[in-house]
Design an enzyme around this catalytic site. Structure first.
Site, PDB file in Angstrom:
ATOM      1  N   LYS A 102      -3.034   3.449   6.828  1.00 41.45           N
ATOM      2  CA  LYS A 102      -3.559   1.745   6.681  1.00 41.45           C
ATOM      3  C   LYS A 102      -2.340   0.905   7.537  1.00 41.45           C
ATOM      4  O   LYS A 102      -2.847   0.298   8.156  1.00 41.45           O
ATOM      5  CB  LYS A 102      -3.699   1.602   5.398  1.00 41.45           C
ATOM      6  CG  LYS A 102      -4.926   2.004   4.599  1.00 41.45           C
ATOM      7  CD  LYS A 102      -5.130   1.642   3.304  1.00 41.45           C
ATOM      8  CE  LYS A 102      -6.243   2.156   2.611  1.00 41.45           C
ATOM      9  NZ  LYS A 102      -6.555   1.392   1.413  1.00 41.45           N
TER      10      LYS A 102
ATOM     11  N   HIS B 231     -14.924  -0.692   8.355  1.00 45.87           N
ATOM     12  CA  HIS B 231     -14.930  -1.693   7.525  1.00 45.87           C
ATOM     13  C   HIS B 231     -13.533  -2.105   7.737  1.00 45.87           C
ATOM     14  O   HIS B 231     -13.387  -3.482   7.592  1.00 45.87           O
ATOM     15  CB  HIS B 231     -15.219  -0.949   6.093  1.00 45.87           C
ATOM     16  CG  HIS B 231     -14.580   0.340   5.739  1.00 45.87           C
ATOM     17  ND1 HIS B 231     -14.484   1.276   6.942  1.00 45.87           N
ATOM     18  CD2 HIS B 231     -14.011   0.447   4.885  1.00 45.87           C
ATOM     19  CE1 HIS B 231     -14.028   2.313   6.296  1.00 45.87           C
ATOM     20  NE2 HIS B 231     -13.645   1.973   4.981  1.00 45.87           N
ATOM     21  N   ARG B 232     -12.691  -1.222   7.723  1.00 49.14           N
ATOM     22  CA  ARG B 232     -11.185  -1.781   7.458  1.00 49.14           C
ATOM     23  C   ARG B 232     -10.701  -2.524   8.585  1.00 49.14           C
ATOM     24  O   ARG B 232     -10.132  -3.629   8.415  1.00 49.14           O
ATOM     25  CB  ARG B 232     -10.256  -0.748   7.140  1.00 49.14           C
ATOM     26  CG  ARG B 232      -8.915  -1.379   6.734  1.00 49.14           C
ATOM     27  CD  ARG B 232      -7.868  -0.019   6.114  1.00 49.14           C
ATOM     28  NE  ARG B 232      -8.560   0.764   5.269  1.00 49.14           N
ATOM     29  CZ  ARG B 232      -9.296   1.700   5.222  1.00 49.14           C
ATOM     30  NH1 ARG B 232      -9.275   2.260   6.482  1.00 49.14           N
ATOM     31  NH2 ARG B 232      -9.594   2.388   4.078  1.00 49.14           N
TER      32      ARG B 232
ATOM     33  N   GLU C  48      -4.875  -2.346 -11.220  1.00 52.41           N
ATOM     34  CA  GLU C  48      -6.039  -2.730 -10.605  1.00 52.41           C
ATOM     35  C   GLU C  48      -6.913  -3.001 -11.737  1.00 52.41           C
ATOM     36  O   GLU C  48      -7.237  -2.286 -12.542  1.00 52.41           O
ATOM     37  CB  GLU C  48      -6.933  -1.559  -9.994  1.00 52.41           C
ATOM     38  CG  GLU C  48      -6.440  -1.464  -8.245  1.00 52.41           C
ATOM     39  CD  GLU C  48      -7.229  -0.446  -7.786  1.00 52.41           C
ATOM     40  OE1 GLU C  48      -8.666  -0.208  -7.895  1.00 52.41           O
ATOM     41  OE2 GLU C  48      -7.084  -0.604  -6.297  1.00 52.41           O
TER      42      GLU C  48
ATOM     43  N   LYS D 169     -13.559   5.483  15.253  1.00 52.36           N
ATOM     44  CA  LYS D 169     -13.535   5.112  13.998  1.00 52.36           C
ATOM     45  C   LYS D 169     -12.989   3.786  13.732  1.00 52.36           C
ATOM     46  O   LYS D 169     -13.664   2.930  13.176  1.00 52.36           O
ATOM     47  CB  LYS D 169     -12.920   6.024  12.922  1.00 52.36           C
ATOM     48  CG  LYS D 169     -13.187   5.676  11.512  1.00 52.36           C
ATOM     49  CD  LYS D 169     -12.433   6.443  10.461  1.00 52.36           C
ATOM     50  CE  LYS D 169     -12.375   5.453   9.058  1.00 52.36           C
ATOM     51  NZ  LYS D 169     -11.604   6.325   8.009  1.00 52.36           N
TER      52      LYS D 169
ATOM     53  N   THR E  72       0.725  -1.044   0.065  1.00 51.12           N
ATOM     54  CA  THR E  72       0.096  -0.083   0.037  1.00 51.12           C
ATOM     55  C   THR E  72       0.903   1.349   0.098  1.00 51.12           C
ATOM     56  O   THR E  72       2.032   0.996   0.272  1.00 51.12           O
ATOM     57  CB  THR E  72      -0.923  -0.117   1.218  1.00 51.12           C
ATOM     58  OG1 THR E  72      -1.541   1.268   1.255  1.00 51.12           O
ATOM     59  CG2 THR E  72      -0.174  -0.200   2.371  1.00 51.12           C
ATOM     60  N   SER E  73       0.419   2.402  -0.537  1.00 50.89           N
ATOM     61  CA  SER E  73       1.415   3.623  -0.379  1.00 50.89           C
ATOM     62  C   SER E  73       0.741   4.630   0.718  1.00 50.89           C
ATOM     63  O   SER E  73       1.037   5.526   0.863  1.00 50.89           O
ATOM     64  CB  SER E  73       0.860   4.573  -1.688  1.00 50.89           C
ATOM     65  OG  SER E  73      -0.177   4.711  -1.868  1.00 50.89           O
ATOM     66  N   ASN E  74      -0.366   3.894   1.691  1.00 59.74           N
ATOM     67  CA  ASN E  74      -0.903   4.749   2.518  1.00 59.74           C
ATOM     68  C   ASN E  74      -0.404   4.381   4.082  1.00 59.74           C
ATOM     69  O   ASN E  74      -0.914   3.311   4.579  1.00 59.74           O
ATOM     70  CB  ASN E  74      -2.526   4.569   2.604  1.00 59.74           C
ATOM     71  CG  ASN E  74      -3.106   5.222   3.408  1.00 59.74           C
ATOM     72  OD1 ASN E  74      -2.601   5.695   4.614  1.00 59.74           O
ATOM     73  ND2 ASN E  74      -4.744   5.412   2.979  1.00 59.74           N
TER      74      ASN E  74
ATOM     75  N   ASP F  93      -8.508  -3.492  -0.311  1.00 58.39           N
ATOM     76  CA  ASP F  93      -9.219  -2.396  -1.474  1.00 58.39           C
ATOM     77  C   ASP F  93     -10.637  -2.120  -0.853  1.00 58.39           C
ATOM     78  O   ASP F  93     -11.292  -2.923  -0.139  1.00 58.39           O
ATOM     79  CB  ASP F  93      -9.862  -3.247  -2.640  1.00 58.39           C
ATOM     80  CG  ASP F  93     -10.053  -2.322  -3.715  1.00 58.39           C
ATOM     81  OD1 ASP F  93      -9.285  -1.337  -3.811  1.00 58.39           O
ATOM     82  OD2 ASP F  93     -10.688  -2.474  -4.812  1.00 58.39           O
TER      83      ASP F  93
HETATM   84  P1  IMP Z   1      -8.746   2.640  -1.183  1.00 60.75           P
HETATM   85  O1  IMP Z   1      -9.169   1.143  -1.453  1.00 60.75           O
HETATM   86  O2  IMP Z   1      -7.777   2.834  -0.090  1.00 60.75           O
HETATM   87  O3  IMP Z   1      -8.155   2.882  -2.551  1.00 60.75           O
HETATM   88  O4  IMP Z   1      -9.949   3.505  -1.145  1.00 60.75           O
HETATM   89  C1  IMP Z   1     -10.920   3.755  -2.281  1.00 60.75           C
HETATM   90  C2  IMP Z   1     -11.699   4.827  -1.978  1.00 60.75           C
HETATM   91  O5  IMP Z   1     -12.400   4.928  -0.868  1.00 60.75           O
HETATM   92  C3  IMP Z   1     -10.681   6.191  -1.776  1.00 60.75           C
HETATM   93  O6  IMP Z   1     -11.494   7.089  -2.563  1.00 60.75           O
HETATM   94  C4  IMP Z   1     -10.782   6.387  -0.418  1.00 60.75           C
HETATM   95  O7  IMP Z   1     -10.478   7.860  -0.015  1.00 60.75           O
HETATM   96  C5  IMP Z   1     -11.944   6.135   0.032  1.00 60.75           C
HETATM   97  N1  IMP Z   1     -12.035   5.238   1.429  1.00 60.75           N
HETATM   98  C6  IMP Z   1     -11.561   4.007   1.753  1.00 60.75           C
HETATM   99  N2  IMP Z   1     -11.329   4.096   2.992  1.00 60.75           N
HETATM  100  C7  IMP Z   1     -12.194   4.955   3.618  1.00 60.75           C
HETATM  101  C8  IMP Z   1     -12.666   5.332   5.002  1.00 60.75           C
HETATM  102  O8  IMP Z   1     -12.239   4.702   5.836  1.00 60.75           O
HETATM  103  N3  IMP Z   1     -12.963   6.503   5.076  1.00 60.75           N
HETATM  104  C9  IMP Z   1     -13.338   7.333   3.882  1.00 60.75           C
HETATM  105  N4  IMP Z   1     -13.142   7.092   2.569  1.00 60.75           N
HETATM  106  C10 IMP Z   1     -12.456   5.807   2.534  1.00 60.75           C
END
Ligand code: IMP
Length: 186
Positions: free
Chosen positions: A11, A163-164, A32, A158, A6-8, A61
């Site tokens: 997370k 969800h995560r 993707e 949160k 991941t680049s985040n 994802d």
């Molecule tokens: P990704 O899977 O992290 O790339 O997220 C996909 C999209 O969902 C991106 O626009 C994120 O900003 C949004 N997103 C993912 N998780 C969250 C969250 O916990 N809160 C708000 N937006 C989220």
């Protein structure tokens, strides 16, 4: 050790709270695939990342699924956030009947180690509201869960319901069980 592709870094911090093993961040931009199914996207991504890295890896994802739009933006959430922005997503939802503004954040964590790809899904229900709060990221200001938007919650509050975190908790249980069976098998 588990490698999280991941680049985040946010997370990665969250994953470290849930997972029993050391988590190392790996930056690799896997392609993707286009699909309406998050699990399919995550599974294809983790397969590609495993082939590239050659060590056990996981990816995640996520997406926001809005009832009134039949689940849209779902897997396209990131694209829609970048192109339209969350304020406009709210304005579109505002035109819908109030009881159609239900939504769900979903995350799929996918793990690959050369065997079968495992996927773990977590989700949280809520509804789309006018933006409130300055915490979090992405769609947090327009996603209300039990009276507060995710952007109005502390990170801990949160994470306790997100969800995560739910997907990571399932992944953590699976790792614990796998490790226990391999100890018993010795
Ligand atoms: P990704 O899977 O992290 O790339 O997220 C996909 C999209 O969902 C991106 O626009 C994120 O900003 C949004 N997103 C993912 N998780 C969250 C969250 O916990 N809160 C708000 N937006 C989220």
């Amino acid at each position: 050790m588990l490698r999280f592709v991941t680049s985040n870094p946010g997370k990665v911090r969250e994953a470290r709270e849930y997972l029993p093993e050391t988590v190392e961040q790996v930056e690799y931009d896997y392609p993707e695939i286009q699909s309406a199914d998050l699990a399919e996207i995550a599974a294809a991504g983790v397969r590609d990342a495993f082939e590239e890295i050659g060590e056990p890896v996981f990816v995640d994802d996520s997406g926001l699924f809005i009832d009134a739009f039949d689940g849209f933006p779902g897997p396209y959430s990131s694209y829609v956030e970048g192109r339209l922005g969350i304020e406009r997503v709210w304005r579109l939802a505002e035109r819908e009947n109030e009881n159609e503004r239900g939504a769900r954040f979903r995350t799929v964590v996918a793990y690959a180690d050369g065997g079968t790809v495992e996927t773990f899904e977590g989700s949280v229900p809520g509804r789309i509201v006018a933006p409130r709060g300055d915490g979090g990221f992405g769609y947090d200001p327009i996603f209300e869960h039990r009276g507060r938007t995710f952007a109005e919650m502390s990170t801990d509050a949160k994470n306790a319901v997100s969800h995560r975190s739910r997907a990571l908790a399932k992944f953590a249980d699976w790792i614990a069980q796998r490790d226990e069976s391999s100890r018993e098998g010795r």
